[in-house]
Design a protein around this motif. Structure first.
Motif, PDB file in Angstrom:
ATOM      1  N   THR A  92      39.099  36.282  41.546  1.00  0.00           N
ATOM      2  CA  THR A  92      37.807  36.388  42.231  1.00  0.00           C
ATOM      3  C   THR A  92      37.809  37.505  43.267  1.00  0.00           C
ATOM      4  O   THR A  92      36.755  37.947  43.696  1.00  0.00           O
ATOM      5  CB  THR A  92      37.439  35.064  42.947  1.00  0.00           C
ATOM      6  N   TYR A  93      38.988  37.985  43.664  1.00  0.00           N
ATOM      7  CA  TYR A  93      39.065  39.011  44.700  1.00  0.00           C
ATOM      8  C   TYR A  93      38.292  40.262  44.279  1.00  0.00           C
ATOM      9  O   TYR A  93      38.378  40.705  43.126  1.00  0.00           O
ATOM     10  CB  TYR A  93      40.530  39.373  44.978  1.00  0.00           C
ATOM     11  N   GLY A  94      37.564  40.825  45.198  1.00  0.00           N
ATOM     12  CA  GLY A  94      36.824  42.065  44.923  1.00  0.00           C
ATOM     13  C   GLY A  94      35.871  41.938  43.745  1.00  0.00           C
ATOM     14  O   GLY A  94      35.769  42.851  42.925  1.00  0.00           O
ATOM     15  N   GLY A  95      35.186  40.779  43.633  1.00  0.00           N
ATOM     16  CA  GLY A  95      34.229  40.603  42.538  1.00  0.00           C
ATOM     17  C   GLY A  95      34.893  40.514  41.173  1.00  0.00           C
ATOM     18  O   GLY A  95      34.319  40.934  40.169  1.00  0.00           O
ATOM     19  N   GLY A  96      36.090  39.968  41.129  1.00  0.00           N
ATOM     20  CA  GLY A  96      36.759  39.773  39.832  1.00  0.00           C
ATOM     21  C   GLY A  96      37.254  41.058  39.208  1.00  0.00           C
ATOM     22  O   GLY A  96      37.351  41.177  37.985  1.00  0.00           O
ATOM     23  N   ILE A  97      37.605  42.022  40.044  1.00  0.00           N
ATOM     24  CA  ILE A  97      38.016  43.334  39.531  1.00  0.00           C
ATOM     25  C   ILE A  97      39.299  43.260  38.705  1.00  0.00           C
ATOM     26  O   ILE A  97      39.487  44.034  37.774  1.00  0.00           O
ATOM     27  CB  ILE A  97      38.158  44.339  40.711  1.00  0.00           C
ATOM     28  N   TYR A  98      40.163  42.291  39.022  1.00  0.00           N
ATOM     29  CA  TYR A  98      41.445  42.207  38.313  1.00  0.00           C
ATOM     30  C   TYR A  98      41.251  41.944  36.817  1.00  0.00           C
ATOM     31  O   TYR A  98      41.908  42.564  35.984  1.00  0.00           O
ATOM     32  CB  TYR A  98      42.332  41.118  38.937  1.00  0.00           C
ATOM     33  N   GLY A  99      40.326  41.039  36.494  1.00  0.00           N
ATOM     34  CA  GLY A  99      40.035  40.747  35.086  1.00  0.00           C
ATOM     35  C   GLY A  99      39.575  42.011  34.370  1.00  0.00           C
ATOM     36  O   GLY A  99      39.935  42.271  33.227  1.00  0.00           O
ATOM     37  N   ARG A 100      38.790  42.793  35.078  1.00  0.00           N
ATOM     38  CA  ARG A 100      38.310  44.044  34.502  1.00  0.00           C
ATOM     39  C   ARG A 100      39.462  45.020  34.251  1.00  0.00           C
ATOM     40  O   ARG A 100      39.507  45.692  33.224  1.00  0.00           O
ATOM     41  CB  ARG A 100      37.297  44.660  35.468  1.00  0.00           C
ATOM     42  N   GLY A 140      45.619  28.033  43.218  1.00  0.00           N
ATOM     43  CA  GLY A 140      44.873  28.691  44.287  1.00  0.00           C
ATOM     44  C   GLY A 140      45.022  30.209  44.193  1.00  0.00           C
ATOM     45  O   GLY A 140      44.037  30.953  44.308  1.00  0.00           O
ATOM     46  N   ASN A 141      46.250  30.668  43.935  1.00  0.00           N
ATOM     47  CA  ASN A 141      46.477  32.114  43.831  1.00  0.00           C
ATOM     48  C   ASN A 141      45.759  32.708  42.628  1.00  0.00           C
ATOM     49  O   ASN A 141      45.244  33.825  42.694  1.00  0.00           O
ATOM     50  CB  ASN A 141      47.975  32.410  43.737  1.00  0.00           C
ATOM     51  N   LEU A 142      45.746  31.934  41.515  1.00  0.00           N
ATOM     52  CA  LEU A 142      45.058  32.428  40.320  1.00  0.00           C
ATOM     53  C   LEU A 142      43.572  32.611  40.604  1.00  0.00           C
ATOM     54  O   LEU A 142      42.978  33.625  40.231  1.00  0.00           O
ATOM     55  CB  LEU A 142      45.233  31.450  39.162  1.00  0.00           C
ATOM     56  N   VAL A 143      42.994  31.614  41.273  1.00  0.00           N
ATOM     57  CA  VAL A 143      41.571  31.711  41.621  1.00  0.00           C
ATOM     58  C   VAL A 143      41.350  32.929  42.509  1.00  0.00           C
ATOM     59  O   VAL A 143      40.459  33.745  42.261  1.00  0.00           O
ATOM     60  CB  VAL A 143      41.094  30.409  42.310  1.00  0.00           C
ATOM     61  N   ASP A 144      42.219  33.090  43.519  1.00  0.00           N
ATOM     62  CA  ASP A 144      42.104  34.258  44.405  1.00  0.00           C
ATOM     63  C   ASP A 144      42.205  35.557  43.624  1.00  0.00           C
ATOM     64  O   ASP A 144      41.427  36.486  43.821  1.00  0.00           O
ATOM     65  CB  ASP A 144      43.222  34.258  45.455  1.00  0.00           C
ATOM     66  N   LEU A 145      43.189  35.595  42.720  1.00  0.00           N
ATOM     67  CA  LEU A 145      43.440  36.830  41.968  1.00  0.00           C
ATOM     68  C   LEU A 145      42.212  37.230  41.157  1.00  0.00           C
ATOM     69  O   LEU A 145      41.812  38.396  41.163  1.00  0.00           O
ATOM     70  CB  LEU A 145      44.647  36.622  41.041  1.00  0.00           C
TER      71      LEU A 145
END
Lengths: 308, 309
Positions: free
Chosen positions: A86-94, A79-84
């Motif tokens: 997807t938060y802010g339009g997936g900014i973390y992956g960027r 659940g946290n991974l999904v949140d991480l």
């Protein structure tokens, strides 16, 4: 200290030493010392343990009364991974991708420049060599953060701030890498070998690529790893240079989340805290993997500077 | 050291062309780095110096004040307090870090088990962590809300020390920086110890030296160059302290003001108050202080060998 880097980086003496040590009766202190090591290890690993445990918790679990050094009943990594992500339009992956880009381009670039310059200083006598090398050594002592503000103002005039180049260009500068390469190349590339290549009709650059580069490999890996780590861990420079959060590396990004969550306090920022904890964990995994897989190179390589 | 083709048979003309070729090739190798060096080190330093000679005000515009900014900085309590903090911090931190990393390296040099090898890697691990994340992790560990400190002290019926309070933040930061860097310094020292010829120990043992004497008389003197290197790194790093206090600032309500360290103060001046001239002055002054301190230190220790010999 007449140890050459080759000895240090190559297969070290452990087998011989182990045998030697088994014979000597001086191992009585070993068990107490192992206990000391175990205690030290706990100290150095506690923050990681905290991170692993707490990134499994839901926002409520993080603030709920359970022990902060043990898992809660509901393990919520997924659940946290999904949140991480997807938060802010997936900014973390960027942010992760940006960190990788800055670290790889900056790190590889810095390494190429350091290898060329270090080899040049080590193997050629040219006019101005001694002066330039003295300046280089002096520059190792210049604190990089002292350069950030003037570099920012310069880049602002060139319209380079808030672009990826504002982060990449300054990470190309690695005077200590040049110093390490120089020390290593002096011993690792024998002049006789280069002379032989010349007699055989190889040009200077051909001898460099064919003869010298393979011999320099351990030092190259070390300088590369140190440069990549320095760029990946960089915080001050991108913080100063970038204002668009889509260009942030993960360090600046998490810093931003952290400051947002703190501003809203425990109540408002609850959901953010759980992704900050997991985001911190995810961001350290690539470097840990890099260090573990490349350890036989960097361990010897780090010794270069200290053995001179 | 350098490639020389000189031999009686080689003509003067040939020799001269060798010199020219050495010059050109040497510079060709060094030039790419040289350009980056000029553009990103020499130019910004020169520019910082230039910026620091001007003052900008709303009414008067930008005017030349020569060393006015420096006079201001060295009588500015915000700057001086920051300098005093990093000096105090270095005085405690650097010996502590060196002692911890040297002790671990010495233990690892004696204990050669699989467990010791594993612990060496684990102790090094914090170096791979960005300082931002390291500070954040310890911020969590210290905090009332998430940290285990409160729990542990509660079980003894005590109140946990608050490392994020203004009275203890010094120690809180000390712990973070030591945790982060001790492993890296340990690896440098460990590698230097491994480079010592083991026959020296044998000889000392035959002469009746104890383990302690070997450590004090052989090992430590022989790793002095590595200790000097570490001291230089630590000095350069500590005097420009920024990341950790900046990250903890929000968590440690009030304990870390914006002028906590000179670097934080320069950042605040430049980027919160758009006062680039004063920010550049502080950066330049700080850079110059670091440079002079390190230079004096290296000059004082030059006989002991190391880095610049």
């Amino acid at each position: 200290m007449s140890v050459t880097p080759v000895e240090v980086t190559g297969t070290r003496t452990p087998p011989r030493r182990v045998i030697e040590r088994r014979r000597t009766p001086r191992e009585r202190g070993r068990i107490p010392l192992s206990i000391v090591l175990a205690l030290l290890m706990i100290y150095f690993l506690v923050p990681f343990w905290w991170l692993i445990v707490n990134s499994s918790k839901t926002a409520a679990g993080l603030f709920g009364g359970g022990s902060s050094l043990w898992f809660a009943d509901d393990i919520n990594y997924l659940g946290n991974l999904v949140d991480l992500f997807t938060y802010g339009g997936g900014i973390y992956g960027r942010w992760l991708a940006n960190s990788a880009l800055y670290a790889i381009v900056g790190g590889v670039g810095a390494t190429v420049l350091a290898v060329l310059a270090g080899y040049g200083f080590a193997k050629y006598r040219f006019a101005g060599r001694n002066l330039s090398f003295a300046i280089l050594l002096g520059s190792v002592m210049v604190p990089t953060t002292a350069l950030a503000i003037p570099t920012f103002v310069l880049f602002a005039q060139l319209g380079l701030t808030n672009t990826i180049w504002a982060v990449i260009f300054p990470s190309l500068l690695n005077p200590f890498g040049v110093y390490l390469m120089n020390v290593y190349a002096r011993d690792a590339v024998p002049d006789e070998l280069l002379d032989a290549a010349r007699v055989d009709g190889a040009g200077e650059f051909r001898s460099f690529f064919v003869v010298a580069l393979p011999l320099l490999r351990p030092a190259i890996v070390t300088v590369l790893l140190l440069s990549v780590v320095a760029s990946w861990n960089n915080y001050f420079l991108p913080l100063v240079m970038l204002s668009d959060n889509r260009l942030f590396p993960v360090t600046v990004g998490i810093g931003l989340w952290q400051s947002t969550a703190s501003t809203y306090g425990a109540a408002g920022g609850q959901s953010l805290w759980s992704i900050i904890v997991l985001g911190s964990l995810v961001s350290v995994i690539p470097l840990i993997i890099a260090f573990l897989t490349l350890q036989k190179y960097w361990r010897g390589g780090l010794a270069i500077g200290s053995l001179k | 050291m350098t490639a020389t083709l000189d031999s009686p048979a080689v003509s003067t003309k040939h020799r001269r062309s060798t010199v020219v070729r050495q010059n050109l090739t040497g510079w060709a190798f060094v030039a790419p780095f040289g350009i980056i060096f000029l553009a990103l080190l020499v130019l910004p330093i020169g520019y910082a110096l230039y910026l620091s000679l001007f003052q900008k005000s709303l009414i008067g515009g930008t005017r030349f004040v020569l060393f006015g900014n420096y006079v201001k900085a060295f009588s500015d309590p915000s700057f001086l307090d920051g300098v005093w903090f990093v000096v105090r911090f270095s005085i405690v931190l650097i010996p502590l870090q060196m002692a911890v990393s040297l002790a671990i390296a010495l233990i690892l040099d004696i204990v050669v088990t699989r467990f010791a090898r594993f612990s060496r890697l684990m102790i090094f691990m914090p170096y791979a962590i960005p300082t931002v994340i390291g500070a954040l992790m310890w911020g969590f560990l210290y905090s009332d809300n998430f940290g285990p400190l409160a729990e542990i002290f509660e079980s003894f019926g005590r109140q946990a020390p608050d490392f994020l309070s203004s009275s203890l933040i010094f120690y809180g930061l000390l712990n973070i920086v030591t945790w982060q860097w001790a492993g890296y310094y340990m690896i440098i020292l460990y590698a230097a110890l491994q480079g010592i010829d083991p026959t020296l120990y044998e000889a000392a043992r035959i002469d009746g030296a104890s383990q302690w004497q070997i450590i004090l008389r052989i090992k430590i003197p022989l790793v002095t160059p590595a200790l000097v290197l570490i001291l230089v790194f630590a000095l350069i790093g500590t005097l420009q302290f920024f990341n950790e206090p900046k990250i903890l600032q929000d968590l440690a309500a009030g304990a870390i003001p914006n002028d906590f360290t000179p670097n934080m103060y320069a950042y605040q001046q430049a980027f919160s108050l758009a006062n680039y001239n004063y920010g550049a002055t502080i950066s330049f002054a700080l850079g110059a202080v670091v440079f002079v301190c390190v230079y004096i230190f290296l000059f004082a220790t030059r006989k002991r060998g190391g880095f610049f010999s």
